[in-house]
Scaffold this active site. Structure first.
Site, PDB file in Angstrom:
ATOM      1  N   HIS A  24       2.021   2.086  -0.351  1.00 59.58           N
ATOM      2  CA  HIS A  24       3.475   2.225  -0.319  1.00 59.58           C
ATOM      3  C   HIS A  24       4.159   0.914   0.098  1.00 59.58           C
ATOM      4  O   HIS A  24       5.265   0.628  -0.352  1.00 59.58           O
ATOM      5  CB  HIS A  24       3.886   3.370   0.610  1.00 59.58           C
ATOM      6  CG  HIS A  24       3.555   4.716   0.039  1.00 59.58           C
ATOM      7  ND1 HIS A  24       2.508   5.467   0.490  1.00 59.58           N
ATOM      8  CD2 HIS A  24       4.131   5.413  -0.959  1.00 59.58           C
ATOM      9  CE1 HIS A  24       2.455   6.594  -0.206  1.00 59.58           C
ATOM     10  NE2 HIS A  24       3.438   6.586  -1.101  1.00 59.58           N
ATOM     11  N   HIS A  30       0.107   4.867  -7.848  1.00 56.57           N
ATOM     12  CA  HIS A  30      -0.954   5.726  -7.351  1.00 56.57           C
ATOM     13  C   HIS A  30      -0.684   7.177  -7.748  1.00 56.57           C
ATOM     14  O   HIS A  30       0.415   7.545  -8.125  1.00 56.57           O
ATOM     15  CB  HIS A  30      -1.124   5.583  -5.835  1.00 56.57           C
ATOM     16  CG  HIS A  30       0.111   5.877  -5.055  1.00 56.57           C
ATOM     17  ND1 HIS A  30       1.136   4.964  -4.890  1.00 56.57           N
ATOM     18  CD2 HIS A  30       0.511   6.990  -4.404  1.00 56.57           C
ATOM     19  CE1 HIS A  30       2.096   5.497  -4.159  1.00 56.57           C
ATOM     20  NE2 HIS A  30       1.749   6.732  -3.860  1.00 56.57           N
ATOM     21  N   CYS A  65       4.610  18.235  -1.647  1.00 54.57           N
ATOM     22  CA  CYS A  65       4.112  17.114  -2.446  1.00 54.57           C
ATOM     23  C   CYS A  65       3.196  16.279  -1.569  1.00 54.57           C
ATOM     24  O   CYS A  65       3.283  16.312  -0.345  1.00 54.57           O
ATOM     25  CB  CYS A  65       5.239  16.283  -3.018  1.00 54.57           C
ATOM     26  SG  CYS A  65       6.478  15.775  -1.840  1.00 54.57           S
ATOM     27  N   HIS A  67      -0.559  13.412  -1.984  1.00 54.14           N
ATOM     28  CA  HIS A  67      -1.463  12.580  -2.767  1.00 54.14           C
ATOM     29  C   HIS A  67      -2.839  13.223  -2.775  1.00 54.14           C
ATOM     30  O   HIS A  67      -3.335  13.591  -1.698  1.00 54.14           O
ATOM     31  CB  HIS A  67      -1.575  11.188  -2.148  1.00 54.14           C
ATOM     32  CG  HIS A  67      -0.260  10.538  -1.941  1.00 54.14           C
ATOM     33  ND1 HIS A  67       0.455  10.665  -0.765  1.00 54.14           N
ATOM     34  CD2 HIS A  67       0.496   9.768  -2.761  1.00 54.14           C
ATOM     35  CE1 HIS A  67       1.590   9.990  -0.879  1.00 54.14           C
ATOM     36  NE2 HIS A  67       1.640   9.436  -2.073  1.00 54.14           N
ATOM     37  N   GLU A 110       7.751   4.172  -3.257  1.00 52.67           N
ATOM     38  CA  GLU A 110       6.978   5.206  -3.936  1.00 52.67           C
ATOM     39  C   GLU A 110       6.864   4.778  -5.380  1.00 52.67           C
ATOM     40  O   GLU A 110       7.878   4.627  -6.074  1.00 52.67           O
ATOM     41  CB  GLU A 110       7.699   6.567  -3.874  1.00 52.67           C
ATOM     42  CG  GLU A 110       7.597   7.268  -2.559  1.00 52.67           C
ATOM     43  CD  GLU A 110       6.287   7.998  -2.357  1.00 52.67           C
ATOM     44  OE1 GLU A 110       5.261   7.620  -2.969  1.00 52.67           O
ATOM     45  OE2 GLU A 110       6.278   8.939  -1.560  1.00 52.67           O
ATOM     46  N   GLU A 112       4.618   6.279  -8.245  1.00 54.46           N
ATOM     47  CA  GLU A 112       3.640   7.344  -8.399  1.00 54.46           C
ATOM     48  C   GLU A 112       3.541   7.860  -9.822  1.00 54.46           C
ATOM     49  O   GLU A 112       4.535   7.935 -10.535  1.00 54.46           O
ATOM     50  CB  GLU A 112       3.998   8.520  -7.477  1.00 54.46           C
ATOM     51  CG  GLU A 112       3.932   8.135  -6.019  1.00 54.46           C
ATOM     52  CD  GLU A 112       4.172   9.279  -5.066  1.00 54.46           C
ATOM     53  OE1 GLU A 112       3.714   9.170  -3.929  1.00 54.46           O
ATOM     54  OE2 GLU A 112       4.819  10.277  -5.464  1.00 54.46           O
TER      55      GLU A 112
END
Length: 171
Positions: A24, A30, A65, A67, A110, A112
């Site tokens: 981050h 990612h 949410c 990862h 972020e 993503e």
């Protein structure tokens, strides 16, 4: 406990593993997951992020949410985080994926490739207070109107994804 994320390319091919905060700080792409839980009235379960979150504290967003851990199957990650954040279990289905990038005032970014999951349940959440400050089931129309009036109350990714969620639900 140090958490790691899977770095990916735009086609979701893993390119490496990195400590979550470093990913981050550097704004590297990612893998992520976002879960949207609906009740039988077709209302979406929103959460307000806890005050201690490292970015976007006290903002409203989707049900949960996170990862996936490196080598963790996406659906398993979605189930794990739904249980950890909201203390809920239900059947989940993968709906779509998208890439977004959002920079925050604290210098974090972020970036993503976010895999979006839907589930339906009338279960009452029992959220982890370290993760969630408040929760509420609301209709998509109500949410959409509130986002238009007060966009600063919502996370960057939620505002980006809401139109697609509404399109899929109202098909």
């Amino acid at each position: 406990m140090i958490e790691y994320v899977s770095l990916v390319d735009e086609k979701d091919n893993e390119t490496g593993i990195m400590e979550k905060l470093a990913a981050h700080e550097q704004g590297l792409l990612h893998r992520a997951i976002s879960v949207f839980i609906f009740n039988d009235k077709n209302e979406l379960l929103l959460q307000r992020r806890a005050a201690g979150k490292y970015h976007s504290p006290l903002l409203w967003t989707n049900t949960c949410c996170s990862h996936p851990r490196p080598a963790e199957v996406l659906i398993d990650s979605a189930h794990r985080r739904l249980k950890e954040e909201m203390n809920m279990n239900c059947e989940l289905s993968h709906q779509f994926s998208f890439i977004y990038k959002a920079e925050f005032e604290n210098g974090l970014t972020e970036h993503e490739l976010d895999h979006v999951f839907f589930g339906t349940t009338n279960q009452v959440p029992e959220p982890d207070p370290e993760e969630v400050a408040e929760w509420e089931y609301l209709s998509l129309d109500t949410i959409e109107k509130d986002v238009a009036l007060l966009p600063e109350k919502y996370t960057a990714w939620f505002k980006l994804i809401l139109p697609e969620i509404k399109r899929l639900i109202t098909q």
